[in-house]
Design a protein around this motif. Structure first.
Motif, PDB file in Angstrom:
ATOM      1  N   ARG A 209     -11.545   1.376  -5.926  1.00 15.67           N
ATOM      2  CA  ARG A 209     -10.389   1.893  -6.329  1.00 15.67           C
ATOM      3  C   ARG A 209      -9.149   1.293  -5.713  1.00 15.67           C
ATOM      4  O   ARG A 209      -8.195   1.124  -6.510  1.00 15.67           O
ATOM      5  N   LEU A 210      -9.257   0.861  -4.569  1.00 17.64           N
ATOM      6  CA  LEU A 210      -8.183   0.129  -3.916  1.00 17.64           C
ATOM      7  C   LEU A 210      -7.967  -1.339  -4.673  1.00 17.64           C
ATOM      8  O   LEU A 210      -6.551  -1.522  -5.035  1.00 17.64           O
ATOM      9  N   GLU A 211      -8.832  -1.986  -5.073  1.00 16.29           N
ATOM     10  CA  GLU A 211      -8.829  -3.126  -6.073  1.00 16.29           C
ATOM     11  C   GLU A 211      -8.156  -2.728  -7.353  1.00 16.29           C
ATOM     12  O   GLU A 211      -7.347  -3.422  -7.791  1.00 16.29           O
ATOM     13  N   LYS A 212      -8.424  -1.813  -7.849  1.00 16.61           N
ATOM     14  CA  LYS A 212      -7.746  -1.131  -8.970  1.00 16.61           C
ATOM     15  C   LYS A 212      -6.034  -1.173  -8.836  1.00 16.61           C
ATOM     16  O   LYS A 212      -5.425  -1.101  -9.748  1.00 16.61           O
ATOM     17  N   SER A 213      -5.908  -0.790  -7.758  1.00 12.97           N
ATOM     18  CA  SER A 213      -4.513  -0.764  -7.273  1.00 12.97           C
ATOM     19  C   SER A 213      -3.889  -2.054  -6.795  1.00 12.97           C
ATOM     20  O   SER A 213      -2.734  -2.017  -6.466  1.00 12.97           O
ATOM     21  N   ASN A 214      -4.712  -2.980  -7.185  1.00 10.67           N
ATOM     22  CA  ASN A 214      -4.216  -4.403  -7.132  1.00 10.67           C
ATOM     23  C   ASN A 214      -4.231  -5.050  -5.418  1.00 10.67           C
ATOM     24  O   ASN A 214      -3.667  -6.071  -5.251  1.00 10.67           O
ATOM     25  N   PHE A 215      -4.633  -4.022  -4.547  1.00  9.22           N
ATOM     26  CA  PHE A 215      -4.799  -4.712  -3.297  1.00  9.22           C
ATOM     27  C   PHE A 215      -6.177  -5.629  -2.950  1.00  9.22           C
ATOM     28  O   PHE A 215      -7.131  -5.662  -3.768  1.00  9.22           O
ATOM     29  N   LYS A 216      -5.748  -6.599  -1.988  1.00 10.89           N
ATOM     30  CA  LYS A 216      -6.660  -7.583  -1.749  1.00 10.89           C
ATOM     31  C   LYS A 216      -7.514  -7.124  -0.478  1.00 10.89           C
ATOM     32  O   LYS A 216      -6.804  -6.846   0.617  1.00 10.89           O
ATOM     33  N   ILE A 217      -8.593  -6.714  -0.389  1.00 16.51           N
ATOM     34  CA  ILE A 217      -9.365  -5.948   0.572  1.00 16.51           C
ATOM     35  C   ILE A 217     -10.406  -6.880   1.473  1.00 16.51           C
ATOM     36  O   ILE A 217     -11.163  -7.706   0.870  1.00 16.51           O
ATOM     37  N   ILE A 218     -10.182  -6.586   2.964  1.00 14.01           N
ATOM     38  CA  ILE A 218     -11.256  -7.119   3.962  1.00 14.01           C
ATOM     39  C   ILE A 218     -11.688  -5.943   4.541  1.00 14.01           C
ATOM     40  O   ILE A 218     -10.882  -5.110   5.087  1.00 14.01           O
ATOM     41  N   ILE A 219     -12.910  -5.835   4.643  1.00 10.99           N
ATOM     42  CA  ILE A 219     -13.786  -4.756   5.274  1.00 10.99           C
ATOM     43  C   ILE A 219     -14.275  -5.195   6.553  1.00 10.99           C
ATOM     44  O   ILE A 219     -15.015  -6.167   6.613  1.00 10.99           O
TER      45      ILE A 219
ATOM     46  N   THR B 102     -16.198   1.462  10.301  1.00 12.62           N
ATOM     47  CA  THR B 102     -15.673   0.578   9.162  1.00 12.62           C
ATOM     48  C   THR B 102     -14.076   0.841   9.082  1.00 12.62           C
ATOM     49  O   THR B 102     -13.693   1.761   8.793  1.00 12.62           O
ATOM     50  N   ILE B 103     -13.164  -0.281   8.822  1.00 13.59           N
ATOM     51  CA  ILE B 103     -11.926  -0.252   8.702  1.00 13.59           C
ATOM     52  C   ILE B 103     -11.536  -1.244   7.373  1.00 13.59           C
ATOM     53  O   ILE B 103     -12.030  -2.209   7.545  1.00 13.59           O
ATOM     54  N   PHE B 104     -10.707  -0.758   6.593  1.00 14.32           N
ATOM     55  CA  PHE B 104     -10.176  -1.448   5.366  1.00 14.32           C
ATOM     56  C   PHE B 104      -8.960  -2.087   5.951  1.00 14.32           C
ATOM     57  O   PHE B 104      -8.103  -1.224   6.204  1.00 14.32           O
ATOM     58  N   ILE B 105      -8.691  -3.413   5.624  1.00 13.00           N
ATOM     59  CA  ILE B 105      -7.511  -3.954   5.768  1.00 13.00           C
ATOM     60  C   ILE B 105      -7.079  -4.413   4.263  1.00 13.00           C
ATOM     61  O   ILE B 105      -7.800  -5.219   3.628  1.00 13.00           O
ATOM     62  N   CYS B 106      -6.024  -3.879   3.913  1.00  8.16           N
ATOM     63  CA  CYS B 106      -5.782  -3.998   2.278  1.00  8.16           C
ATOM     64  C   CYS B 106      -4.383  -4.584   2.270  1.00  8.16           C
ATOM     65  O   CYS B 106      -3.101  -4.241   2.768  1.00  8.16           O
ATOM     66  N   LYS B 107      -4.468  -5.690   1.691  1.00  7.84           N
ATOM     67  CA  LYS B 107      -3.095  -6.659   1.785  1.00  7.84           C
ATOM     68  C   LYS B 107      -2.531  -6.597   0.266  1.00  7.84           C
ATOM     69  O   LYS B 107      -3.246  -6.533  -0.708  1.00  7.84           O
ATOM     70  N   LYS B 108      -1.050  -6.402   0.232  1.00  6.95           N
ATOM     71  CA  LYS B 108      -0.478  -6.491  -1.139  1.00  6.95           C
ATOM     72  C   LYS B 108      -0.517  -7.912  -1.465  1.00  6.95           C
ATOM     73  O   LYS B 108       0.169  -8.752  -0.772  1.00  6.95           O
ATOM     74  N   LYS B 109      -1.151  -8.234  -2.731  1.00  5.18           N
ATOM     75  CA  LYS B 109      -0.842  -9.675  -3.165  1.00  5.18           C
ATOM     76  C   LYS B 109       0.589 -10.103  -3.456  1.00  5.18           C
ATOM     77  O   LYS B 109       1.310  -9.341  -3.909  1.00  5.18           O
TER      78      LYS B 109
END
Length: 245
Positions: free
Chosen positions: A211-221, A238-245
């Motif tokens: 779902r986060l990738e559908k919102s265009n985030f680049k994800i590191i778990i 578990t922590i999601f690090i979500c970067k705006k491309k």
């Protein structure tokens, strides 16, 4: 003991007065836990032990931080707090919010729509009243599982972040697929199905990532498996690090 004392105080003292003087009461309570076996990395209080709350979490008697708060602060101060950063924190823990407000090099903004948290603003996460591309860092801990329109919330987080901005996201997780059912509405049913009266789903790691990738985030778990030791960190987190491309 902690929960019993909390109930007694809440019956005797008004909620407003308790919030205003919370750290005074906590300082008194923490005297009974003074020692050198452990230390909270948020308030820096040295302790004989942490308090175990009703959910079996390790709570600091002085500042009220939980293991996930202490892990988050460790991450923030080590890797993610930079000079002149604008930081947006959703429904913040009181201990961490109090700590972040003292960090002079950042512009710290706390928000909570419900009014149940000590916050500066009341932004709706599905319609954040902030200009696009204005926030460097977002803290979104245990929020999305409360939000019906979670994809809309994710798109709003992406929108307000600056390019290369980071959102640090955490929720409870389950194995397999995301478990949600819009027909489950009562607090009793939500407690039974989702683990808390005001949750609307339980994410799986893969489901949240999708779902986060559908919102265009680049994800590191990031997975943290070390046992709870001196600082009382969570054993399996578990922590999601979500970067705006």
């Amino acid at each position: 003991m902690y929960q019993t004392l909390k109930k007694i105080v809440s019956k005797v003292v008004s909620k407003k007065f308790l919030y205003k003087n919370e750290f005074f009461f906590r300082n008194l309570y923490a005297l009974a836990y003074s020692g050198n076996s452990h230390q909270c990395n948020i308030c820096e209080k040295k302790l004989s032990k942490f308090v175990i709350n009703q959910r079996k979490e390790l709570l600091c008697p002085k500042c009220g931080s939980l293991g996930r708060d202490r892990r988050l602060w460790k991450l923030l101060e080590t890797d993610y707090l930079k000079e002149n950063y604008t930081v947006l924190d959703f429904s913040p823990s009181r201990s961490l919010s109090h700590k972040l407000k003292k960090v002079k090099m950042i512009n710290y903004m706390s928000t909570d729509l419900s009014g149940n948290f000590n916050a500066d603003f009341q932004y709706d996460i599905t319609k954040i009243d902030i200009d696009s591309n204005t926030v460097d860092l977002i803290i979104c801990y245990h929020i999305l599982e409360h939000i019906d329109a979670d994809l809309l919330a994710m798109s709003e987080l992406f929108r307000v972040l600056k390019p290369n901005g980071i959102a640090i996201i955490q929720t409870p997780f389950t194995a397999g697929e995301i478990y949600e059912n819009p027909l489950i509405k009562s607090p009793e049913e939500r407690l039974e199905h989702f683990g808390q009266e005001d949750h609307v789903r339980i994410y799986s790691e893969s489901g949240l990532q999708e779902r986060l990738e559908k919102s265009n985030f680049k994800i590191i778990i990031k997975h943290y498996m070390e046992p709870k030791k001196y600082n009382g960190l969570v054993e399996n987190e578990t922590i999601f690090i979500c970067k705006k491309k």
